[in-house]
Design an enzyme around this catalytic site. Sequence first.
Site, short mmCIF file in Angstrom:
data_model
loop_
_atom_site.label_atom_id
_atom_site.label_comp_id
_atom_site.label_asym_id
_atom_site.label_seq_id
_atom_site.Cartn_x
_atom_site.Cartn_y
_atom_site.Cartn_z
N LYS A 109 0.94 -1.32 0.07
CA LYS A 109 0.10 0.12 -0.06
C LYS A 109 0.93 1.29 0.06
O LYS A 109 2.15 1.35 0.35
CB LYS A 109 -0.99 0.06 1.36
CG LYS A 109 -2.02 0.78 1.21
CD LYS A 109 -3.31 0.02 0.26
CE LYS A 109 -4.42 0.88 -0.02
NZ LYS A 109 -5.63 -0.04 -0.28
P1 NAD Z 1 -12.99 7.59 -2.79
O1 NAD Z 1 -11.84 8.57 -2.49
O2 NAD Z 1 -13.44 7.27 -4.42
O3 NAD Z 1 -14.42 7.70 -1.91
C1 NAD Z 1 -14.15 7.77 -0.69
C2 NAD Z 1 -15.63 8.39 -0.30
O4 NAD Z 1 -15.63 8.25 1.10
C3 NAD Z 1 -16.07 9.86 -0.66
O5 NAD Z 1 -17.36 9.94 -0.98
C4 NAD Z 1 -15.46 10.58 0.78
O6 NAD Z 1 -16.34 11.65 1.00
C5 NAD Z 1 -16.01 9.33 1.71
N1 NAD Z 1 -15.25 9.49 2.93
C6 NAD Z 1 -14.02 9.57 3.30
N2 NAD Z 1 -13.81 9.52 4.70
C7 NAD Z 1 -14.83 9.71 4.99
C8 NAD Z 1 -15.27 9.85 6.51
N3 NAD Z 1 -14.47 9.69 7.33
N4 NAD Z 1 -16.57 9.63 6.76
C9 NAD Z 1 -17.60 9.46 5.92
N5 NAD Z 1 -17.36 9.53 4.45
C10 NAD Z 1 -15.88 9.38 4.24
O7 NAD Z 1 -12.31 6.13 -2.33
P2 NAD Z 1 -12.71 4.85 -2.81
O8 NAD Z 1 -11.76 4.22 -3.72
O9 NAD Z 1 -14.22 4.59 -3.19
O10 NAD Z 1 -12.38 4.08 -1.40
C11 NAD Z 1 -13.05 3.97 -0.24
C12 NAD Z 1 -13.02 2.80 0.46
O11 NAD Z 1 -12.98 1.31 -0.35
C13 NAD Z 1 -11.44 2.67 1.12
O12 NAD Z 1 -11.44 2.08 2.45
C14 NAD Z 1 -10.62 1.93 -0.04
O13 NAD Z 1 -9.49 1.46 0.61
C15 NAD Z 1 -11.58 0.73 -0.16
N6 NAD Z 1 -11.39 0.08 -1.43
C16 NAD Z 1 -11.36 0.67 -2.72
C17 NAD Z 1 -11.19 -0.03 -3.72
C18 NAD Z 1 -11.26 0.60 -5.20
O14 NAD Z 1 -11.27 -0.19 -6.23
N7 NAD Z 1 -11.41 2.03 -5.43
C19 NAD Z 1 -10.86 -1.40 -3.91
C20 NAD Z 1 -10.85 -1.80 -2.42
C21 NAD Z 1 -11.21 -1.23 -1.35
#
Ligand code: NAD
Length: 419
Positions: A109
Amino acid sequence: MHEEVTALNPYHMAVQQFEAAAEKLHLSEDMREVLRQPKRELVVNFPVRLDSGRIKTFTGYRVQHNVNRGPAKGGIRYGPDVTLDEVKALAMWMTWKCAVVGIPFGGAKGGVICDPKQMSPAELERLTRRYTTEISIVIGPHSDIPAPDVNTNSQVMAWIMDTYSMHEGFSIPAVVTGKPLSIGGSEGRNDATATGVLFVTRQAAKRIDMPLRGARVSIQGYGNAGAIAARLFHNEGCKIVAVSDTRGGIYNESGLDPSAVLRHKQERGSVIDFPRAQRVRVQDVLEVPCDVLIPAATEGVLTAANAGRVQARIVSEAANGPTTPEADKILFDKDTIVIPDILANAGGVTVSYFEWVQDLQSFFWGVDEITKKLEVIMNRAFSAVAEKADQYHCDMRLAANMQAISSVAEATQVRGIYP
Ligand code: NAD
């Protein structure tokens, strides 16, 4: 609906989960010591010229946890609260995630402490290119392959790919995944995480005879994982009753239209003030009446303080590390099925693996083939974990960790300790 939960250290949480599984597996102390900590932690401090002419120094990380099953793989996140311990936890979870779905990668990561919302696209590009240069001593198509995570996207991946390629003198698309299609990205990658969440939620719903059609779904986080999950679950016939982002949440018991909410967020910067919805707080979406809860934002949001108030029958962890070990116990005692992050959101890394394979072969597959292959992998992993949970009378997190850790321990054992 109550106030915020206590902050916690994600790495301590990851180690606690690891110890629980290691104990159940009777893993030797020597092996635990090998697997408990990352293989490599790189910290970089680097200067970036801002649009104002000022030069600001940023701190970034790249952590590789274990590479005995294959090259390191894991996303890069940008954010003001990124810490080394968070990145270490996420790297460890990536190792287990790749093992639980059986794809030949280890865990990694990366992250940069910055506030991307306060930076211009040109500043973000310069930051990304310099960070890539700083970590280029450890990344590469056969050693460590980054991907998007919180606050990074396909454009950021394109800059990483271009920077790395410029240094080598020729294009190396396989150095990152989650790229735009025009430079070697994969069909289906954008939707992959949410698609995987849907596949495993279908399986969990079947186990408790709960039809997904008409089921009420609440989602915390409206980014790549959350907003796409909202669209896919809506298409499945579910009612999206609540969603939130960092600024707040919205609730409508008759259901929200996910595309209209997304348009609103794109125009106004947040889901809040969406018409025909009640404004709620960020934490409230975890507690509203619903059948499926999808945390899709960040770590440590379901804790001992609020887990008792979760009303969902299934919690599908699109986010990494949303549930603390104490909350896990409370949810297990209430018969809530928690599909753990390393299984629920593994669709993302699985299609990243497909992207990497396609890049290395310069031979690209259609979206139907990708979705079919993803479904086979997710369903197989779900069944294996569910069977193990039944066998050991434990929750799915412990079962998934046991499955993953035994496979990484076996790979470590059979390769032997060098020299
Ligand atoms: P992103 O940046 O596209 O979206 C994150 C969202 O969460 C945003 O809407 C933001 O406003 C909200 N957010 C952030 N912190 C917050 C908080 N403290 N309280 C409430 N809302 C909050 O990110 P993403 O890629 O969608 O990732 C979100 C989660 O999913 C993370 O934990 C990430 O590790 C996990 N994830 C993402 C992927 C991927 O392919 N993008 C894959 C596996 C896991």
